[in-house]
Design a protein around this motif. Structure first.
Motif, short mmCIF file in Angstrom:
data_model
loop_
_atom_site.label_atom_id
_atom_site.label_comp_id
_atom_site.label_asym_id
_atom_site.label_seq_id
_atom_site.Cartn_x
_atom_site.Cartn_y
_atom_site.Cartn_z
N ALA A 1 -0.57 4.30 12.82
CA ALA A 1 -0.53 4.30 11.36
C ALA A 1 -1.94 4.44 10.78
CB ALA A 1 0.12 3.01 10.85
N ALA A 2 -2.91 3.82 11.45
CA ALA A 2 -4.28 3.88 10.95
C ALA A 2 -4.88 5.28 11.02
CB ALA A 2 -5.16 2.90 11.74
N VAL A 3 -4.48 6.05 12.03
CA VAL A 3 -5.06 7.40 12.20
C VAL A 3 -4.15 8.49 11.63
CG1 VAL A 3 -6.33 6.67 14.25
CG2 VAL A 3 -4.07 7.72 14.51
N ALA A 4 -2.99 8.09 11.09
CA ALA A 4 -2.03 9.08 10.59
C ALA A 4 -2.63 9.87 9.43
CB ALA A 4 -0.74 8.39 10.15
N GLY A 5 -2.49 11.18 9.50
CA GLY A 5 -2.97 12.04 8.42
C GLY A 5 -1.85 12.60 7.57
N GLY A 6 -0.60 12.18 7.87
CA GLY A 6 0.55 12.65 7.12
C GLY A 6 1.75 11.78 7.39
N LEU A 7 2.84 12.07 6.71
CA LEU A 7 4.04 11.24 6.84
C LEU A 7 4.67 11.25 8.24
CD1 LEU A 7 6.02 11.66 3.49
CD2 LEU A 7 5.00 9.58 4.43
N PRO A 8 4.74 12.40 8.95
CA PRO A 8 5.41 12.38 10.25
C PRO A 8 4.87 11.33 11.22
CG PRO A 8 5.06 14.64 9.55
CD PRO A 8 4.33 13.78 8.58
N LEU A 9 3.55 11.26 11.38
CA LEU A 9 2.97 10.27 12.29
C LEU A 9 3.15 8.86 11.77
CD1 LEU A 9 1.52 9.97 14.95
CD2 LEU A 9 -0.67 10.19 13.76
N LEU A 10 3.15 8.71 10.45
CA LEU A 10 3.39 7.39 9.86
C LEU A 10 4.80 6.92 10.17
CD1 LEU A 10 1.86 5.29 8.18
CD2 LEU A 10 2.83 6.32 6.13
N PHE A 11 5.77 7.83 10.10
CA PHE A 11 7.14 7.47 10.47
C PHE A 11 7.23 7.11 11.95
CE2 PHE A 11 8.63 9.47 6.49
CZ PHE A 11 9.62 8.57 6.14
N VAL A 12 6.54 7.86 12.79
CA VAL A 12 6.54 7.55 14.23
C VAL A 12 5.98 6.14 14.48
CG1 VAL A 12 5.52 8.16 16.46
CG2 VAL A 12 6.44 9.95 14.98
N SER A 13 4.92 5.81 13.77
CA SER A 13 4.30 4.50 13.96
C SER A 13 5.26 3.39 13.56
CB SER A 13 3.00 4.40 13.15
OG SER A 13 3.26 4.27 11.76
N ARG A 14 6.01 3.58 12.47
CA ARG A 14 6.97 2.57 12.04
C ARG A 14 8.13 2.45 13.03
NH1 ARG A 14 5.50 -1.17 8.82
NH2 ARG A 14 7.53 -1.34 7.80
N LEU A 15 8.56 3.55 13.60
CA LEU A 15 9.63 3.49 14.60
C LEU A 15 9.18 2.72 15.83
CD1 LEU A 15 10.90 7.18 14.31
CD2 LEU A 15 12.17 5.14 13.63
N ILE B 1 0.82 -1.21 0.00
CA ILE B 1 0.00 0.00 0.00
C ILE B 1 0.86 1.26 0.00
CG2 ILE B 1 -1.97 -1.11 1.10
CD1 ILE B 1 -1.10 0.01 3.75
N LEU B 2 2.19 1.10 -0.05
CA LEU B 2 3.07 2.25 -0.07
C LEU B 2 2.77 3.21 -1.23
CD1 LEU B 2 6.72 1.28 0.95
CD2 LEU B 2 5.27 3.05 1.92
N PRO B 3 2.62 2.69 -2.47
CA PRO B 3 2.35 3.64 -3.57
C PRO B 3 1.13 4.52 -3.32
CG PRO B 3 2.92 1.48 -4.45
CD PRO B 3 2.76 1.31 -2.97
N ASP B 4 0.04 3.92 -2.81
CA ASP B 4 -1.18 4.70 -2.56
C ASP B 4 -1.00 5.65 -1.37
OD1 ASP B 4 -2.51 3.51 -4.66
OD2 ASP B 4 -3.31 1.89 -3.42
N LEU B 5 -0.30 5.17 -0.31
CA LEU B 5 -0.06 6.02 0.84
C LEU B 5 0.79 7.23 0.46
CD1 LEU B 5 0.66 3.60 3.84
CD2 LEU B 5 -1.20 5.25 3.67
N LEU B 6 1.85 6.98 -0.29
CA LEU B 6 2.74 8.08 -0.68
C LEU B 6 2.03 9.06 -1.60
CD1 LEU B 6 6.00 6.02 -1.28
CD2 LEU B 6 5.46 7.49 0.66
N LYS B 7 1.18 8.53 -2.46
CA LYS B 7 0.41 9.40 -3.35
C LYS B 7 -0.55 10.27 -2.54
CE LYS B 7 -2.59 9.27 -7.43
NZ LYS B 7 -3.28 8.37 -8.41
N GLU B 8 -1.17 9.67 -1.52
CA GLU B 8 -2.11 10.42 -0.68
C GLU B 8 -1.40 11.52 0.10
OE1 GLU B 8 -4.61 9.32 3.31
OE2 GLU B 8 -4.97 8.04 1.56
N PHE B 9 -0.14 11.23 0.53
CA PHE B 9 0.60 12.20 1.33
C PHE B 9 1.53 13.07 0.49
CE2 PHE B 9 0.27 8.88 4.93
CZ PHE B 9 -0.98 9.37 5.28
N GLY B 10 1.51 12.87 -0.83
CA GLY B 10 2.32 13.70 -1.72
C GLY B 10 3.81 13.45 -1.60
N ALA B 11 4.21 12.20 -1.33
CA ALA B 11 5.63 11.85 -1.18
C ALA B 11 6.08 11.00 -2.36
CB ALA B 11 5.86 11.12 0.14
N GLY B 12 7.42 10.80 -2.45
CA GLY B 12 8.00 10.06 -3.57
C GLY B 12 8.71 8.79 -3.15
#
Length: 402
Positions: A87-101, A27-38
């Protein structure tokens, strides 16, 4: 009785620990697209899980020796559930990174404690089979994660995280009620008072370089490096190179991981008894490299499925074989050695995806070519140092007896 009651729960917990690593990949491609990342963010998102896993694994392994396996396992499951909820409630990359850590910290607690728990409740005769089953749960969780993530994503892009968090909470509740501590209070007290502390991860890595199991730890790193090389760019590779859909990727990975796990359970103990762990390690590393390179030859769906199934099978056989050898070498430091093994695996999780992403931007085929070279070099090293070391010991023993 302890073995029968605890072991299935250990397998479930190990599966969940490794599931969290691969869940995000499809789901990385869709997540990154949603958050505007590459693409650079994709590699970092996969690797940051391994960063905290690397930093905390030796500490968690040592703590499981001092304070018990059960509390460390339960803490790991709690962190696993929290990371997926974030990760489920993350609205952007910063919280997603925190969840992975945080997820990496949970895996750091779970993996060495579970490995040490299994060593505590098994005899030498049982250990090879037990490690094979734990390796199967580890490999299947690590490999089937992308497949489950891809299928659940059809219900919503955050659905895999919610499902994983619920599974983690359920496993934690079951562990609180059913999992008993295998180490006696006297043993734990003695270890806390021993004064032998190598809880700093870098101090433990320095110690591992001079240890008798350093070559095995290097092979753990190489195996994980090769597997994460495969997983990190596999969706991008088959989409851009062969035009596969997200559904085809999920089906392919799920089917191949299940077949690979079944082959592991059926074959590992049999071929290990016949050929020995050292020969199996060298052969599986070489065959993994060959199957990785063969993925470049054709984009036919069934051909890719066959090569992927073989790659998973060889990796699934390799992991429990290495774990069995490490467990035999560990002696009374099962938690410490399991923690170091997890730390080396974490290094593979860090550098594998990052390197694969960089090479992929240069040329689509480079990640798999480079990953195959790493596995080939590891196969050569294992043949030279593991089997060679055994022959050297035999020669010295014969001379001393003359």
């Amino acid at each position: 009785m302890l073995f029968k009651s605890a072991f299935p729960l250990l397998l479930l917990n190990m599966f969940l620990a490794m599931l969290g690593m691969g869940l995000v990949i499809p789901i990385l491609p869709d997540l990154l697209k949603e958050f505007g990342a590459g693409g650079q963010a994709a590699g970092l998102l996969v690797s940051c899980f391994g960063l905290t896993q690397f930093l905390f694994s030796p500490i968690a392994g040592k703590w499981s020796d001092k304070y018990g396996r059960r509390p460390v396992i339960i803490a790991g499951l709690c962190l696993f559930a929290v990371s997926n909820l974030l990760a489920a409630v993350a609205g952007g990359l910063p919280l997603l990174f925190v969840s992975r850590l945080i997820g990496g910290m949970g895996s750091a607690a779970l993996v060495p404690a579970i490995m040490a728990y299994a060593a505590d409740i098994t005899t030498d005769d049982q250990r090879s089979k037990a490690m094979s089953w734990i390796g199967a749960s580890m490999s299947s969780g690590f490999i089937i994660g992308p497949g489950i993530g891809g299928m659940l994503a059809e219900l919503g892009i955050k659905a895999p995280f919610y499902a994983s968090a619920c599974a983690g909470l359920l496993a934690m509740i079951c562990s609180l009620k059913l999992l008993r501590e295998p180490l006696s209070p006297e043993v734990r007290q003695a270890r806390r008072q021993s004064g032998n502390s190598r809880e700093n991860v870098f101090r433990q890595l320095a110690f591992s370089v001079t240890s008798r199991y350093f070559i095995l730890l290097l092979i753990v790193f190489a195996t994980t490096f090769g597997l994460t090389h495969f997983e990190a760019i596999f969706p991008l590779f088959v989409v851009q190179g062969y035009g596969f859909t997200t559904r085809e990727i999920a089906i392919l990975i799920t089917v191949c991981s299940l077949i690979g796990t079944l082959n592991q359970v059926v074959l590992t103990e049999r071929i290990t008894l016949r050929f020995g762990e050292k020969r199996i390690i060298g052969a599986m590393l070489l065959l993994s490299a060959v199957s990785l390179m063969c993925l470049l030859f054709s984009g036919n769906f069934y051909y890719v499925m066959l090569m992927t199934m073989l790659f998973f099978t060889f990796n699934n056989i390799l992991r429990p074989t290495i774990n069995t050898m490490l467990s035999k070498e560990a002696g009374e430091e099962q938690g410490l050695v399991a923690g170091m093994s997890n730390a080396y695996m974490s290094l593979g999780n860090i550098f594998g995806p990052v390197t694969a992403g960089i090479l992929f931007d240069i040329h689509i085929d480079l990640p798999y070519l480079f990953g195959a070279c790493v596995l080939c070099a590891s196969s050569w090293l294992s043949v030279r140092r593991l089997t060679g070391g055994r022959r050297a010991v035999s020669v010295r023993a014969e001379k001393s007896s003359m």
